[in-house]
Design a protein around this motif. Sequence first.
Motif, short mmCIF file in Angstrom:
data_model
loop_
_atom_site.label_atom_id
_atom_site.label_comp_id
_atom_site.label_asym_id
_atom_site.label_seq_id
_atom_site.Cartn_x
_atom_site.Cartn_y
_atom_site.Cartn_z
N UNK A 47 0.84 -1.19 0.00
CA UNK A 47 0.00 0.00 0.00
C UNK A 47 0.88 1.24 0.00
N UNK A 48 0.61 2.17 -0.90
CA UNK A 48 1.30 3.45 -0.98
C UNK A 48 0.29 4.53 -0.60
N UNK A 49 0.14 4.84 0.70
CA UNK A 49 -0.95 5.71 1.14
C UNK A 49 -0.90 7.13 0.59
N UNK A 50 0.27 7.72 0.45
CA UNK A 50 0.33 9.09 -0.07
C UNK A 50 -0.09 9.16 -1.53
N UNK A 51 0.14 8.08 -2.26
CA UNK A 51 -0.24 8.04 -3.67
C UNK A 51 -1.64 7.46 -3.87
N UNK A 52 -2.21 6.87 -2.81
CA UNK A 52 -3.54 6.27 -2.94
C UNK A 52 -3.54 5.03 -3.81
N UNK A 53 -2.41 4.28 -3.80
CA UNK A 53 -2.30 3.09 -4.64
C UNK A 53 -2.18 1.84 -3.79
N UNK A 63 -0.55 -5.88 -10.26
CA UNK A 63 -1.67 -5.00 -10.57
C UNK A 63 -1.57 -3.77 -9.69
N UNK A 64 -1.77 -2.60 -10.28
CA UNK A 64 -1.74 -1.35 -9.54
C UNK A 64 -3.17 -0.82 -9.50
N UNK A 65 -3.70 -0.61 -8.31
CA UNK A 65 -5.09 -0.24 -8.13
C UNK A 65 -5.23 1.13 -7.49
N UNK A 66 -6.26 1.87 -7.89
CA UNK A 66 -6.67 3.06 -7.18
C UNK A 66 -7.32 2.56 -5.89
N UNK A 67 -6.73 2.89 -4.75
CA UNK A 67 -7.19 2.32 -3.48
C UNK A 67 -8.58 2.76 -3.08
N UNK A 72 -8.36 -1.16 -11.26
CA UNK A 72 -7.00 -1.38 -11.72
C UNK A 72 -6.62 -0.29 -12.71
N UNK A 73 -5.52 0.41 -12.41
CA UNK A 73 -5.10 1.49 -13.29
C UNK A 73 -3.93 1.07 -14.19
N UNK A 74 -3.18 0.08 -13.77
CA UNK A 74 -2.02 -0.38 -14.54
C UNK A 74 -1.73 -1.83 -14.22
N UNK A 75 -1.03 -2.48 -15.15
CA UNK A 75 -0.56 -3.85 -14.92
C UNK A 75 0.88 -3.94 -15.36
N UNK A 76 1.65 -4.68 -14.61
CA UNK A 76 3.05 -4.94 -14.95
C UNK A 76 3.15 -6.43 -15.19
N UNK A 77 3.44 -6.82 -16.41
CA UNK A 77 3.54 -8.23 -16.76
C UNK A 77 4.89 -8.47 -17.45
#
Length: 181
Positions: A47-53, A63-67, A72-77
């Motif tokens: 969790x990245x609280x300052x970024x809300x991710x 998977x990168x999510x808007x918390x 899901x805003x992005x995926x890294x594969x």
Amino acid sequence: AEDSLWRQYFKHEDDSAPKWALREGFHRYPYEWSVQVSPNGLRCAAFAPQAGLFLLGANTGIGVYNASVGVSSRRITGLGSGVSLLAVSADAGRCFAALDNGRVVRVNLMGDAGCELLTTYAPHLGAVRAIALSPDGSLLATSGNDRTVRIWDAESLELRATWNAHPEVAMVLAFSPDSRT
């Protein structure tokens, strides 16, 4: 502070987990998240609280999510192996993932082009068992099956220190709030 972050990003006054988190295999207990291995391969979270991710590591990537809403805003594969551990700075400026193949990857989550793989390296002989990023994002700690604990500069990936006198594999690593120890 933890409770206010929970309410800020998940907006559940009754402290229940949002439906999207439960669907992904998460359960919230007082003051911690618990991740259970799910059929979709979910393995770890950060969790990245300052970024809300909110980041979810899985067999297929990250998977990168808007918390706030669980979208899901992005995926890294294409990492070449499943993601077993994640460490991310509070502002998401630094992100590291330990892979099943013993490698650690540094990922740019904040680039204009979306997520990009910055570098891959093998910090230990065998599997990486724990990973931690200092609160200020300047240091990365790793431990592995080789029973060493290593401290790295998070920007240059220069090795700063190694401890190899530990009798067992360190399974959990953490930094002090001031990032000094």
